[in-house]
Design an enzyme around this catalytic site. Structure first.
Site, mmCIF file in Angstrom:
data_model
loop_
_atom_site.group_PDB
_atom_site.id
_atom_site.type_symbol
_atom_site.label_atom_id
_atom_site.label_comp_id
_atom_site.label_asym_id
_atom_site.label_seq_id
_atom_site.Cartn_x
_atom_site.Cartn_y
_atom_site.Cartn_z
ATOM 1 N N LYS A 135 0.847 -1.199 0.000
ATOM 2 C CA LYS A 135 0.000 0.000 0.000
ATOM 3 C C LYS A 135 0.882 1.248 0.000
ATOM 4 O O LYS A 135 2.083 1.174 0.304
ATOM 5 C CB LYS A 135 -0.914 -0.016 1.223
ATOM 6 C CG LYS A 135 -0.171 0.023 2.557
ATOM 7 C CD LYS A 135 -1.099 -0.233 3.729
ATOM 8 C CE LYS A 135 -0.336 -0.202 5.037
ATOM 9 N NZ LYS A 135 -1.169 -0.614 6.189
ATOM 10 N N TYR A 182 18.996 28.230 9.980
ATOM 11 C CA TYR A 182 17.870 29.000 10.526
ATOM 12 C C TYR A 182 17.814 28.921 12.036
ATOM 13 O O TYR A 182 17.975 27.843 12.627
ATOM 14 C CB TYR A 182 16.543 28.454 9.989
ATOM 15 C CG TYR A 182 16.224 28.845 8.572
ATOM 16 C CD1 TYR A 182 16.144 30.187 8.196
ATOM 17 C CD2 TYR A 182 15.962 27.874 7.609
ATOM 18 C CE1 TYR A 182 15.827 30.542 6.892
ATOM 19 C CE2 TYR A 182 15.636 28.217 6.306
ATOM 20 C CZ TYR A 182 15.570 29.554 5.956
ATOM 21 O OH TYR A 182 15.249 29.896 4.678
HETATM 22 C C1 PLP Z 1 -0.410 -1.626 6.832
HETATM 23 C C2 PLP Z 1 -0.987 -2.932 7.231
HETATM 24 C C3 PLP Z 1 -0.157 -4.065 7.292
HETATM 25 C C4 PLP Z 1 1.347 -3.997 7.187
HETATM 26 O O1 PLP Z 1 1.834 -3.428 8.380
HETATM 27 P P1 PLP Z 1 3.403 -3.445 8.744
HETATM 28 O O2 PLP Z 1 3.442 -3.062 10.170
HETATM 29 O O3 PLP Z 1 4.052 -2.447 7.853
HETATM 30 O O4 PLP Z 1 3.900 -4.815 8.479
HETATM 31 C C5 PLP Z 1 -0.761 -5.297 7.523
HETATM 32 N N1 PLP Z 1 -2.098 -5.392 7.720
HETATM 33 C C6 PLP Z 1 -2.911 -4.317 7.702
HETATM 34 C C7 PLP Z 1 -4.357 -4.502 7.941
HETATM 35 C C8 PLP Z 1 -2.389 -3.055 7.482
HETATM 36 O O5 PLP Z 1 -3.187 -1.984 7.494
#
Ligand code: PLP
Length: 380
Positions: free
Chosen positions: A45, A265
């Site tokens: 994702k 800065y």
């Molecule tokens: C994002 C997500 C994952 C992966 O999570 P990680 O901690 O990056 O391994 C797995 N399952 C769901 C439902 C998620 O939203």
């Protein structure tokens, strides 16, 4: 799309992100050894946490990964365009009215509430075919998923259940990075009970951190994201995963200073002089978060300057950051060279910690201005 040679674009780039697809594949294989008997999927994702969903998924598919997870329908459609074969689950499930788009693209929705269940069952009834889906249940995260009462009602409704054809039962941990948290054991117990009520359906509870909890959290399929990309699954001092990223920032300016001087800065930081500073072409507009430079006393940050440790000094600005390269031989680093601001001396977890955030946020903020190079990919 550009037709100019890659080297010309590289010559112009301010900072270059090198993504080692071979290391991502090696991390995926190492996870397979940790959960024998379970399937290891890949969560890609948010454009594979900013690293490029298509090249990452292609490399993993070539290594044998058969199941991918994205969050949005659009992400699923884009991935399906590049990968016709593997299973692609869409975590958010269908927005109302988009069920047919899932079916047309061969994407499997994760059904997170009764409305999504109803919409998907209606599609299946209308087509006269069962349409496979994942069912998410809430075991204690309180974010998405059917409650136990909603789940029991569905299990009692055999007609709807047959229309849905669940191919995966899933839930998500709230605190898996803290193995002693009481909620973790409770979620495992809750999920085991859900799973017993739906026998014969593969079950999945663990994301990255859960994989490191051992056999009790394994179930049938695990859904790693961050550990594929080199993130540390928990707060243990040594990270079991291989690093995936290097970020090399171009030196724009080198200056010798002959006395102590403030840098950047707000004049928040004084470098001891005499010494030498290099200002490099990366800043918070590239996702090199401003917070990385905000707590220098508690969280010193270093870059790799030709193998020499160089300390980040002063605030990070929009397009620039400055490093103390006093320990490098004079003349060894000149404008046009690069220093590694993510690499041997700065892991993604080090930088996230300095910025008071997590590696997930650091990765997903890495900006489009960074020139991306893929290493060790497999063409399929
Ligand atoms: C994002 C997500 C994952 C992966 O999570 P990680 O901690 O990056 O391994 C797995 N399952 C769901 C439902 C998620 O939203």
């Amino acid at each position: 799309m550009s037709l100019e040679p890659v080297s010309a674009a590289l010559a112009r780039a301010g900072a270059v992100l090198t993504i080692d697809l071979g290391a991502i594949v090696a991390n995926w294989i190492s996870l397979k050894h940790r959960v024998p008997g379970a399937e290891v999927a890949a969560v890609v994702k948010a454009d594979a946490y900013g690293l490029g969903a298509v090249p990452v998924a292609q490399a993993l598919a070539a290594a044998g990964c058969k199941t991918f997870f994205v969050a949005h329908l659009d992400e699923g459609m884009q991935l399906r365009g590049a990968l016709p074969q593997p299973r692609i689950f869409v975590l958010h499930g269908p927005n109302p009215g988009t069920e047919a788009d899932f079916a047309a693209a061969g994407l499997i929705p994760v059904l997170n509430d009764v409305e999504q269940v109803r919409g998907w069952a209606a599609l299946a009834r209308a087509s006269g075919l069962p349409h496979s889906a994942a069912l998410q249940v809430d075991t204690g995260m309180t974010r998405l998923g059917l409650s136990r009462a909603e789940f029991d009602a569905l299990v009692a409704d055999s007609e709807s259940l047959a229309a849905l054809a669940p191919t995966l039962l899933m839930s998500h941990f709230a605190c898996a990075d803290d193995s002693s948290h009481p909620l973790t054991a409770m979620q495992i117990d809750n999920f085991t009970a859900f799973s017993r009520a739906l026998p014969g359906i593969p079950a999945s509870l663990s994301a990255s951190s859960g994989i490191f909890l051992g056999a009790k959290a394994k179930f049938d399929l695990v859904r790693p994201g961050i550990v594929l990309y080199g993130g540390n699954p928990n707060d243990a001092p040594s990270n079991p995963m291989a690093p995936v990223l290097t970020c090399s920032a171009r030196v724009v300016h080198v200056q010798d200073i002959d006395r102590p001087q403030t840098v950047g800065y707000g004049a928040t930081y004084t470098v001891p002089g005499p010494g030498r500073l290099a200002t490099v072409a990366i800043g918070y507009a590239d996702g090199f978060l401003r917070g990385i430079g905000e707590r220098p006393d508690g969280f010193p940050v270093f870059a790799d300057a030709n193998g020499v440790k160089a300390r980040l000094v002063g605030r990070i600005s929009m397009d620039l950051a400055t490093y103390d390269i006093s320990d490098t031989p004079k003349g060894s680093i000149v404008p046009g060279d690069t220093i590694d601001v993510i690499g041997k001396y700065a892991s993604i977890d080090d930088l996230a910690k300095a910025a008071g955030t997590i590696s997930y946020e650091l990765l997903t903020r890495l900006g489009p201005r960074l020139h991306r190079i893929y290493r060790n990919g497999t063409v399929i």
